[in-house]
Design a protein around this motif. Structure first.
Motif, PDB file in Angstrom:
ATOM      1  N   GLU A 214     -22.268 -26.557  34.298  1.00 54.68           N
ATOM      2  CA  GLU A 214     -23.646 -26.132  34.014  1.00 54.68           C
ATOM      3  C   GLU A 214     -23.857 -24.677  34.409  1.00 54.68           C
ATOM      4  O   GLU A 214     -24.428 -23.882  33.634  1.00 54.68           O
ATOM      5  N   GLU A 217     -21.990 -22.303  32.052  1.00 53.54           N
ATOM      6  CA  GLU A 217     -22.648 -22.169  30.752  1.00 53.54           C
ATOM      7  C   GLU A 217     -23.809 -21.179  30.832  1.00 53.54           C
ATOM      8  O   GLU A 217     -23.969 -20.319  29.952  1.00 53.54           O
ATOM      9  N   LYS A 221     -23.744 -17.358  28.971  1.00 53.93           N
ATOM     10  CA  LYS A 221     -24.795 -16.957  28.031  1.00 53.93           C
ATOM     11  C   LYS A 221     -25.407 -15.621  28.440  1.00 53.93           C
ATOM     12  O   LYS A 221     -25.652 -14.744  27.616  1.00 53.93           O
TER      13      LYS A 221
END
Length: 230
Positions: A214, A217, A221
């Motif tokens: 998590e 990610e 980004k």
């Protein structure tokens, strides 16, 4: 001051994917000044007052104090549970490293992941998410990313194939490389930073970041946007 140091049993170890094993020491420390018996694990073997202090500061998964009171026996019994927790944590960490080794990673993916670490860390420290999306990577962070990736590819024992190489590159950077200071920084200060200071904090934080799908990610980004921003 009095201490007894015991090297961990064969089963109390972290097994790295490429055959390297990490076993630390369990140390019992007390003194005539009172304060109870401190029990801790550390990679530093105590041989003198300085290494005892360093090991206590470096305490890992086990860090407990058995006071000289009527409850001492209960606390000693509880140490069995503490050691069992250490078994479980060492096994979990070994599995986590194995997972990183099983994850193929290109050079560009390593750059995004490493850049994401700095940006996700800023987010966790309270940075405005919208401002981060429009932010650029600082020269200092870009240099750190480049060096971590270089060590992941060319550092000792690495060949730049997997997330485990990236983990090793970051560890090397904050243990022996520019992450502990320039050539002008003395060896004593570099060792301190690597084991107890800012570099040690980065190694712990980077490990947690890599182990969390998590967090990675989110970081990647942010990195995509920051790298596009120049």
């Amino acid at each position: 001051r009095f201490y007894v140091s015991v090297q961990m049993d064969e089963s109390l170890k972290v097994v790295c994917p490429r055959g390297f094993e990490i076993r630390d020491y369990l140390t019992f420390h007390t003194s005539h000044a009172g304060g109870g018996c401190t029990v801790y694990d550390s990679l530093i073997k105590p041989v003198c007052a300085n290494t005892v202090d360093a090991g206590m500061a470096d305490a890992g998964l086990i860090d407990m104090n058995i006071r000289h009171t009527k409850n001492a026996e209960v606390e000693i019994v509880n140490m069995e549970r503490t050691l069992a927790d250490f078994f479980a944590a060492a096994e979990k960490f070994s599995e986590g490293l194995g997972g990183l080794e099983a994850e193929d990673m290109s050079t560009s993916a390593m750059e995004r992941a490493a850049a994401g670490y700095f940006l996700e860390g800023a987010l966790r420290n309270g940075a405005d998410p919208e401002k981060l999306k429009a932010a650029k990577m600082t020269t200092r962070s870009l240099n750190a990313v480049a060096e971590i990736v270089r060590l992941a590819k060319d550092g000792e024992g690495n060949d730049g194939r997997t997330a485990y190489d990236l983990y090793n590159g970051a560890t090397d950077y904050w243990s022996n490389g520019a992450g502990v200071g320039s050539d002008k920084v003395g060896i004593a200060k570099k060792v301190f930073r690597s084991r107890f200071g800012s570099a040690a904090d980065h190694k712990r934080a980077f490990t947690g970041y890599l182990f969390s799908a998590e967090r990675r990610e989110i970081g990647e980004k942010l990195a995509d946007a920051a790298l596009r921003n120049g």
